[in-house]
Structure formats: C-alpha cells, structure tokens
Scaffold this motif. Structure first.
Motif, mmCIF file in Angstrom:
data_model
loop_
_atom_site.group_PDB
_atom_site.id
_atom_site.type_symbol
_atom_site.label_atom_id
_atom_site.label_comp_id
_atom_site.label_asym_id
_atom_site.label_seq_id
_atom_site.Cartn_x
_atom_site.Cartn_y
_atom_site.Cartn_z
ATOM 1 N N TRP A 94 -2.197 5.902 3.700
ATOM 2 C CA TRP A 94 -1.749 4.792 4.541
ATOM 3 C C TRP A 94 -0.447 5.163 5.240
ATOM 4 N N ASP A 95 -0.301 4.685 6.444
ATOM 5 C CA ASP A 95 0.978 4.893 7.128
ATOM 6 C C ASP A 95 1.941 3.773 6.741
ATOM 7 N N SER A 96 3.134 3.811 7.309
ATOM 8 C CA SER A 96 4.152 2.839 6.903
ATOM 9 C C SER A 96 3.801 1.414 7.329
ATOM 10 N N LEU B 14 -1.355 12.727 6.915
ATOM 11 C CA LEU B 14 -2.471 11.827 7.194
ATOM 12 C C LEU B 14 -3.355 12.343 8.316
ATOM 13 N N GLY B 15 -4.625 12.024 8.229
ATOM 14 C CA GLY B 15 -5.541 12.323 9.327
ATOM 15 C C GLY B 15 -5.536 11.169 10.326
ATOM 16 N N LEU C 61 0.858 -1.180 0.000
ATOM 17 C CA LEU C 61 0.000 0.000 0.000
ATOM 18 C C LEU C 61 0.897 1.234 0.000
ATOM 19 N N PRO C 62 0.516 2.261 -0.738
ATOM 20 C CA PRO C 62 1.383 3.433 -0.859
ATOM 21 C C PRO C 62 1.433 4.225 0.452
ATOM 22 N N LEU D 59 -6.634 -3.902 2.344
ATOM 23 C CA LEU D 59 -6.803 -2.492 2.020
ATOM 24 C C LEU D 59 -6.400 -1.595 3.186
ATOM 25 N N GLY D 60 -5.895 -2.214 4.248
ATOM 26 C CA GLY D 60 -5.398 -1.432 5.372
ATOM 27 C C GLY D 60 -6.385 -1.233 6.489
#
Lengths: 324, 564
Positions: free
Chosen positions: B553-555, B53-54, B45-46, B87-88
């Motif tokens: 997305w975060d890391s 990010l929120g 995921l990017p 999808l996270g």
C-alpha cells in the motif's frame, strides 16, 4: 363545419392517435432497461434453456421485425401471449378488467355524483361556512394518498374492529363464481365497501372543485338574474340553469375519469387484494412482460382517447351554444 | 444472539455500518446510479516505500441491485464494497433494477463484483458445469465469473455422468475445493427454508431440502380446523397451471407439484421416497444408457382414466418432440421412451449422456401428463389449461385467477394429504397476510419477510419451522477483469468480507443465519464438503494474505501490485 364533418375529422384523429399510441407503447417498452428474460425465466434455469426461450418469444429478432409483427397482431385483434404465463393477453385482460371496472365505475359514479352536487352547493353559497367545510373536505380527500387511507381503513375496520373483510372480493375458500353472479351477493358488496369509500373520497375532490369554480363564473351571469326576476326558486335556478351551464368542464373530466377507470387503481387494488387490471399492469411492467403490458396499455389508452372523443361530441348536446 | 452493535470481527462497527448503508441509500435516492469512493478504513494499512511497489490496482465497479427492490441485498453489497475500500481498493457502487443487473452480470459479463441469492436445486452438481466449465466462458453461456481452469473441466463432466455415487461424491468434493480456492464466487451465508404457521391449526412439518410447500410436507402435515383446510397466501397471481407452459416460478411449482406426480420424489435426506414416487422400482443399465421404470399399478388420472406406462412414455417423448424449453436440459440427453408393458417404461438416453444422478437430474424433473389429454395439442406451451388433469395427491377444485386457487384431496391417490383442501389466496399486501395469519383466517405463510418474523412470533400460536435448504447468498467476481484476475486479491476479498456484520445487522430477522464457505449447502448431505479453503475473516488476515503475496500500500492507503 357541419357536425358530420367534425365527427369524421375527429374519428380520423382518433385513428392516428391510436397508431401513435401503439408505436409509442412498443418503443417505450423496448427502451426500458433490463432483459425481459431476467423476469420471464427463473434465474435458476440454465443458460441453454434461457436462449431457447428468447428465440421462442422472438426477442432475438431485429426491432423492426418485432414492431411489424406487433402491428400485424393488433390489426388481427391478437394481442399475443404473455411471456410470463404463456396465456393469451386477451384472456388476461378479460379476466382482470371486469373487476377493475366494477370497482372504479362504482367509485367514480359516487365520487362524481357527490362531487358535482357539493360543488354546485359550494359555488352557489360562496363565502359561507358550508362552502368552507365542503372545500376543506375535498382538499383533505385529495391530499391523502388513497393507498394510505386504504391501509388506515383496513387496520381500523378490518383488523381492529373486524367489521369488514380485509382482502379480495369474496371470502377465503368461498369458491369461484362469475363476477356477474358474485355481484348479487351481500358478500361481494361487503368486500366493496372499503375500497369504494377510499376511492370515492379521493376522487370526489376533483369534480367538486371544478364544479365549484365553474359555478362561480356562472352565478354572476345576467340570465341568472333573469331567472330570479321570473320568480324561479333558488333550487331550480341553481340546478336547472346555473349547474347545467357550468357542467362542461366536469363532463370532460368525467369522460376522462371513466377512461382512466379501465386502468384500475394499482395501489388500491394492491392494498385491498382486488383482482383488477391495474395490479396486473404494474406486475407486467415490472416483469417486462411486453405483450401483457402493451395490451393493457393499448386498451387503456384507446378507451381514454375514445372517451375524450365522446366528450367532444356530446358538448353540443349539453350546451347548444357550442358549434362545430 | 449476537448484539448487532457489538459485531466487530469484520472491522465494520455499527457507526460504519450505518454510514455505509446510508451512503448506499443516498446513492439510490440520487438516481439509478450512485457512487461513493471514500476510503473509510478502520485500520491503518501498512504503507510501503513507493520504490517497493508495483502499479496501483485499478478501480472497480460493484454492480448492486436498487435499494427499493431489495433493501437487504443492497445494503449487504454496500457493506462488502465498504470493506473492499478498507482494504485499499477503489470501488464505485452502481445500482440497477434487477433486469438490468441480471443482463449486465449474466449475459454481458459487464461487472467486477455483483451477487444475489442462488440455489443449486436437487443435485448440487447440475449447475456447476454451466457456472464453472471453460466452454461456457462466452457471454450468456453461464460462466459469468470467468472461472477458467482446464483441469476442472473433466471433473465437472464426470460428476454428471458417473453412476458410482461414491466417485461422484469424491468429484464433487474436489470441485468444491477448487471453487473455494479459486475464490471467484464468495458464498456469504446460507438461507434456510422456513414456514410460519398457526400451531393451533397446523402441525407436523418435516425438514425439507426444497421449501415447505412441496408434496413431502403437503402429505406429512396435519390440519385441525373445522374445515380441514390448509390456507396460505401468495402475493402475486397464479397465472398458469400449464405444466408444459410455465417458466419455473416457485408459485406455480408449489401447486403443480401436488397436481402431477413425479417419477421419483425425495425425502428430507434426498434419498428416493418410495411412498411418494410414481415409480415403484427401476433398473439402471449404465453401459446401455438405459433405465427401466416400473410404474405404480392401478393408479388413475384425476378424470378417472388409468395411468399406464404408455402415458409415461408419451410424456417423455412428447416433451422432447415439442421442445418445451423448461425441460430442455433433460430432453437434450433423452433419446426416446417406450412402454414395454402396462407398468414398465424403458428410457433410452443418447450414447454416453445418461446422467449419473439420474433421479435428481431426470426422474424428478420430467412432467408426466395424460396422453389422452395432450396427444392432439400442437403447441403445448400456449395451451390454456383451466383444469389441469394430473395424477398427483391433489386436484384442482377451482381456480379463480387473481383471487384464489383451491386444490382438493385426491382420494384415489396412493399418498393423499390428510387435509381436505389447500387454499392459496392472492394477497399482495404483506401486512394483510400477517393480520390474516394472526386472526386464524390463514394458517401458514411460506414467504414471511425477515422483518415480519419477530412481531409474528410474539403470538403464542404462531410458530416457525426452519431447515437447511439449497440456497446461498453470495457475491461474485469477474475474473476476466484486471485486478480481479489476481487470485491473491480475490482470496483477500473473501477473507475481508464482512460476513458476520451482514448476517447480524442486515439479515438478522432470519435469526442466526449460518455463515457459508461453500456454494454447496450442508443439506446436500455427503455431497457437501466442509473442508474447503475457509480463511479466518477480517481485514487483518486479508492484509497479511496480500503482504505474503508481495502486494503493498502507498501512503494514501491504495493497494499496489507486487513490484515486477
């Protein structure tokens, strides 16, 4: 305590036990997860109709009101109406119970007759090859689940060899006859062969092993030697003296087994398509059809408790040493 | 047919399918509830910079049916949840038996995701107000997804009331577009009606919108065995034949449908079938909320008594008066019915409440019972009916509860079946049903399981008829809850849903199930709108959709809301 006092005391215990059963059954079903209307009413029915049905069945009333109504119904001999079919529960029990009773009683009778005879034989002939064979057979019967034996039997004798019918207690399209009339037909007994054999094979092990164990306690008693000294035949000693004294535990087991017969055997009834009460009981529990499940459980439990009472009372007849 | 092991369009390959389904099985074995929060993503995921990010999107609960109760449904939901994790999203799977699941979803709205098979019946718009109207948002009222769009409400109401069929079609199309775009309910595939049968004994099945065991097929098929008997099976007892006391179970309806006539019946294309209907004509006066039915002349009940307009009027009024719950949706809009003469019945609806699609909402549904049998019955729902007297193409020959129901041809009917008897045998064991079909003792089964079909169809004489029905399988989202309330997330989940994997690997016994994009199935004809929002499926398009809406997305691969 006199025999009469003992009987009265046991009867009072019987009534209290039945009340406890009724209460336990009522609470047991209410604490089960799941909304009964999810099963009573098709999910395709709209929300308004669902709410109306919930109200019609009194499921929106407080639990204590439902409980008091249930107690009142039982005392009036009215077990209510099925949520699933709207039919009186008593009618449902009367419809399905006889088929279960016939199947279970025949199987129990065969199982206990054979089990007791071979149990006596095994106990009397301890250490012989015959004893080992009998015990092995009993353990085998007890170890295989009846439904599995049933499926194997169905495949072998119903499907592969085609000797015996595969489902129900009458031929497909054969018409409707009262059970009592059907029992006098060859067709009925052909349908009975497989389920009865499967159940008998399964049930036989229990009385056989109990009887064998009791016989082992009895054969060393002095009165057995006395019988021999009197010149009685081995067979007479074995059955008239040893077996009769070793019978008590088997009597308890058989009385309870007859009680359990009222509940049918759901797996065998399902495998053989036998229209018995066991199948209906499981379906009613799965559907959360409280009135039917409660009614069947109540009858079933009451008969088990009653048969236990009977077993206690007949002990004295079998063994005069028993006092009250 | 697609090789299941090669299905990759949804980014779930065979290895992950087995792992995902296995996790579900393990969860089911572990107890009533199970969870697996692993984020087993197939694509990277990017990741965005944290400052862009929120808040992280909250965790979700996926409410699933226990595997033992329905393995295919359970495994399908496991795969969907796995794709959500890809999808996270943090998704916990909880499994329940059916009653609890139904209560949690339909009554308490205590879920984020859940689903099962649904059907819209004879008219696609009947259930739509219940499911999507904002007045039904309260617990138990029916709008379980929390679909809340005041602009949709008048459209939902008008489609039920308008008698203009073109306008109705237009409104239904609008509704479908809105529902698809709102993405609170994701229809994954359509489940066809099907029947397997012994072609050496039975032939002539016709396509059916609602199952194969209704009068349309029962009066169409030919039976060619010595007994001239149609012989099928059902796994559960047929417990009642009381048309005013049953609870909408198919096993009952399949038989009542032949025992009783319906004012109007339908052909395969859902237009009135005048050969099968009790009414030969009708006249609708929308401005007076009235319909006049002309009843077939010279028709009789199974006991020989004449069936008159008086019987029809009595049936409608009696069902309303006795508040029979099953017919509540019809009787609450009914004012009264009156026999005008021997063959004419005038039905008056409450002002402004006459349904537009009147036959598919009313005429088809209402029970027609003999007045001389029922008029003195106070509690029709609890009446024991051993030998129901109807007027339909078949009548009860005998009913051995728990064992068998035999219907015989009603020789005096205007459209009798070609065969003499229809036997329904109660056989709980599925393998016994299959063996008896193979041996020719049974000659059709309408409930063969997908996993049984392949081996059955290896027999030369066993064939299968199949047609598009009104059933669809879906999962739904509770839009009341945080996270699922965001339309881009819902649309991304619809986009990512592993439709083809589920169809090909879990439900493949059905053979080529049509994937769905709409809760209305094509078998509804003009009412079906093929042009609703229907995204290209897969993880990548879902990721793009979320990115377009500023999600990120975060890391660690966790999905975040857009930065405010």
């Amino acid at each position: 305590m006199s025999k009469l006092s003992y009987t009265v005391k046991r009867f009072i215990q019987f009534v209290v036990t039945i009340w406890a059963l009724i209460t336990t059954i009522f609470i047991g079903f209410r604490v089960m997860p799941g909304d009964p209307t999810a099963y009573i009413v098709s999910p395709y029915l709209d929300a308004d109709a669902r709410q109306q049905i919930i109200a019609n069945y009194g499921l929106n009333e407080p639990l204590y009101v439902q409980y008091l109504k249930f107690i009142e119904s039982v005392l009036n001999g009215n077990l209510g109406y099925s949520f699933h079919s709207n039919q009186p529960v008593a009618d449902i029990i009367v419809t399905y119970l006889p088929a279960s009773l016939v199947l279970m009683l025949v199987a129990t009778l065969i199982a206990y007759s054979i089990g007791i005879i071979f149990g006596v034989y095994a106990g009397w002939n301890r250490g012989s090859a015959g004893e080992k064979g009998v015990v092995l057979t009993a353990l085998t019967g007890r170890s295989f689940p009846a439904f599995w034996t049933g499926i194997v039997g169905l495949w072998m004798f119903g499907s592969y060899l085609g000797w015996l019918p595969m489902t129900g207690m009458s031929n497909i399209g054969g018409g409707k006859e009262p059970l009592i009339q059907l029992m006098f037909t060859v067709e009925f007994w052909r349908h009975m062969i497989l389920p009865v054999l499967v159940l008998s094979f399964y049930y036989m092990g229990y009385p056989l092993l109990i009887m064998r164990s009791s016989m082992l306690d009895v054969v060393g008693e002095e009165y057995i030697n006395l019988c021999r000294a009197k010149g009685l035949s081995e067979r007479a000693i074995m059955f008239r003296h040893a077996a009769r004294n070793a019978m008590l535990p088997t009597i308890t087991a058989s009385a309870i087994a007859i009680g359990f017969a009222v509940g049918g055997n759901v797996l065998v009834e399902t495998v053989f398509g036998w229209p018995g009460i066991g199948r209906e009981l499981v379906n009613s529990v799965l559907r959360r059809d409280y009135p039917v499940a409660q009614g069947i459980f109540l009858v079933f439990s009451a008969v088990v408790v009653f048969m236990n009472l009977v077993a206690d009372l007949v002990y004295g007849w079998f063994d005069p040493r028993v006092t009250y | 047919m697609t090789d299941p092991s090669e299905s990759t369009t949804d980014n779930i390959d065979r290895r992950n399918f087995v792992a995902a389904a296995g996790a579900g099985i393990a969860g089911a074995l572990a107890g009533c509830t199970g969870s697996d929060n692993s984020n087993n993503s197939n694509m990277d995921l990017p990741a965005s910079d944290q400052s862009e990010l929120g808040e992280v999107v909250p965790s979700f609960t996926y409410t699933n049916v226990a595997q033992g109760q329905d393995p295919a449904e359970h495994d399908s939901h496991v795969l969907i949840a796995e794709q959500m994790r890809n999808l996270g999203l943090d998704v916990e799977m909880q499994t329940f038996e059916w009653g609890t699941l139904f209560t949690k979803v339909s009554q308490q709205y205590d879920f984020d995701f859940s689903g099962w098979l649904r059907t819209l019946g004879m008219y696609s718009g009947t259930r739509m107000p219940e499911m999507f109207h904002s007045r039904n948002l309260d617990p138990g009222a029916g709008n379980f997804t929390g679909h809340d769009n005041p602009d949709l409400d008048p459209i939902l109401e008008e489609q039920l009331s308008t008698s203009d069929s073109e306008r109705r079609t237009e409104l239904l199309h609008q509704i479908q577009e809105e529902i698809a775009d709102y993405a609170s309910i994701n229809p994954m595939f359509y489940i066809p009606n099907s029947v397997v049968y012994d072609s050496s004994q039975v032939s002539g099945w016709v396509d059916a919108h609602r199952e194969y065991e209704f009068a349309l097929n029962m009066t169409s098929i030919e039976v060619t065995n010595d007994e001239n008997e149609l012989r099928g099976a059902w796994s559960e007892s047929i417990d009642t034949l009381n048309i005013l006391g049953w609870s909408n179970q198919l096993k009952i309806e399949f038989h009542l449908d032949q025992i009783y006539d319906r004012l109007v019946r339908f052909g395969p294309d859902l237009s009135p079938d005048m050969e099968l209907s009790l009414a030969t004509d009708w006249s609708i006066i929308p401005e007076e909320d009235t319909i006049e039915y002309t009843i077939r002349e010279g028709h009789t009940w199974h006991d020989g008594e004449p069936l008159t307009a008086e019987d029809v009027a009595f049936s409608l009024n009696y069902t309303k008066e006795k508040e029979v719950p099953l017919y509540n949706p019809q009787t609450i809009i009914l004012s009264s019915a009156e026999a005008i003469d021997e063959t004419t019945v005038e039905v008056q609806f409450n002002e402004g409440e006459m349904p537009g699609p009147i036959h598919r909402q009313f005429s088809w549904r209402m029970p027609i019972v003999p007045k001389h049998v029922w008029e003195d019955v106070d509690e029709p729902g609890q009446r024991s009916v051993d030998e129901p007297i109807g007027s339909g193409p078949m009548e009860v020959e005998y009913w051995d509860r728990g064992t068998e129901l035999a219907l015989q041809r009603n020789e005096d009917h205007y459209m009798p079946p070609s065969f003499d008897r229809r036997i329904t045998r109660i056989i709980p064991e599925a393998s016994t049903q299959i063996e008896l079909l193979r041996s020719g003792d049974l000659n059709y089964l309408s409930r063969a399981q997908p996993q049984q079909l392949d081996s059955l169809l290896e027999n030369d004489q066993i064939e299968r008829a199949s047609s598009q029905g009104s059933a669809f399988w879906h999962y739904s989202m509770n839009t009341r809850n945080e996270g699922v309330s965001e339309k881009p997330i819902r649309q991304a989940l619809v986009t990512a849903a592993p439709n083809s994997t589920i169809v090909n690997q879990v439900w493949n016994g059905y053979r080529n199930l049509p994937e769905a994009n709409n809760i209305v199935t094509p078998s509804f004809g003009d009412n079906y709108n093929a042009d609703v929002w229907s995204p290209e499926t897969g993880i990548e398009p879902a990721v793009s959709l979320l990115q377009e809406n500023d999600f990120g997305w975060d890391s660690d691969g966790n999905l975040h809301y857009p930065k405010e």
